[in-house]
Design a protein around this motif. Structure first.
Motif, PDB file in Angstrom:
ATOM      1  N   THR A 293       0.853  -1.187   0.000  1.00 20.18           N
ATOM      2  CA  THR A 293       0.000   0.000   0.000  1.00 20.18           C
ATOM      3  C   THR A 293       0.890   1.238   0.000  1.00 20.18           C
ATOM      4  OG1 THR A 293      -1.708  -1.169   1.250  1.00 20.18           O
ATOM      5  CG2 THR A 293      -1.849   1.222   1.196  1.00 20.18           C
TER       6      THR A 293
ATOM      7  N   VAL B  35      -3.060   0.801  -3.867  1.00 18.84           N
ATOM      8  CA  VAL B  35      -2.660  -0.579  -3.628  1.00 18.84           C
ATOM      9  C   VAL B  35      -1.913  -1.085  -4.857  1.00 18.84           C
ATOM     10  CG1 VAL B  35      -3.464  -2.915  -3.143  1.00 18.84           C
ATOM     11  CG2 VAL B  35      -4.592  -0.970  -2.067  1.00 18.84           C
TER      12      VAL B  35
ATOM     13  N   ASP C 113      -2.482  -4.784   2.263  1.00 23.92           N
ATOM     14  CA  ASP C 113      -3.536  -3.823   1.920  1.00 23.92           C
ATOM     15  C   ASP C 113      -3.968  -3.136   3.212  1.00 23.92           C
ATOM     16  OD1 ASP C 113      -5.629  -2.364   0.934  1.00 23.92           O
ATOM     17  OD2 ASP C 113      -6.734  -4.070   0.122  1.00 23.92           O
TER      18      ASP C 113
END
Length: 120
Positions: free
Chosen positions: A9, A28, A77
């Motif tokens: 991320t 992402v 993430d």
């Protein structure tokens, strides 16, 4: 690129003139490479510092993410909604501040075109 199978991320800030604050946004990046290296000591002096290197494979220049120093990279993430940078660092120990970015886009074969991000 070998072992480029991790999700990263990219956290960056956008200044909001109305509220006069930085809003944190995320991007992402899939299919990336994330490696940590630790301090190496030789002859009583540090040779390498603790650092993290991320490589993000890209097909073309247009596909390359725009990353700058002071952005953050998080392994996985990350949920950053409503969090400050301090909250993000606390919640995600596999996180680092970007110190340098290199765009390697001149590979003749196209195999190793990537963005290299490092920090600590």
């Amino acid at each position: 690129m070998l072992d480029a199978d991790q999700v990263i991320t990219h956290v960056y800030s956008v200044y909001d003139k109305a509220t006069r604050t930085n809003d944190h946004k995320k991007e992402v990046l899939t299919g990336s490479w994330f490696r940590k290296s630790q301090v190496a000591i030789e002859n009583r002096s540090a040779v390498n510092a603790d650092s993290v290197v991320v490589r993000i494979p890209v097909a073309t220049v247009a596909d390359a993410p725009v990353i700058k120093a002071t952005d953050y990279m998080v392994l996985g993430d990350a949920d950053i909604e409503g969090k400050t940078l301090a909250d993000i660092k606390k919640a995600y120990p596999e996180c680092f501040e970007v110190q340098s970015v290199t765009y390697n886009m001149h590979s003749v074969s196209g195999y190793s075109k990537h963005v290299r991000v490092s920090g600590s």
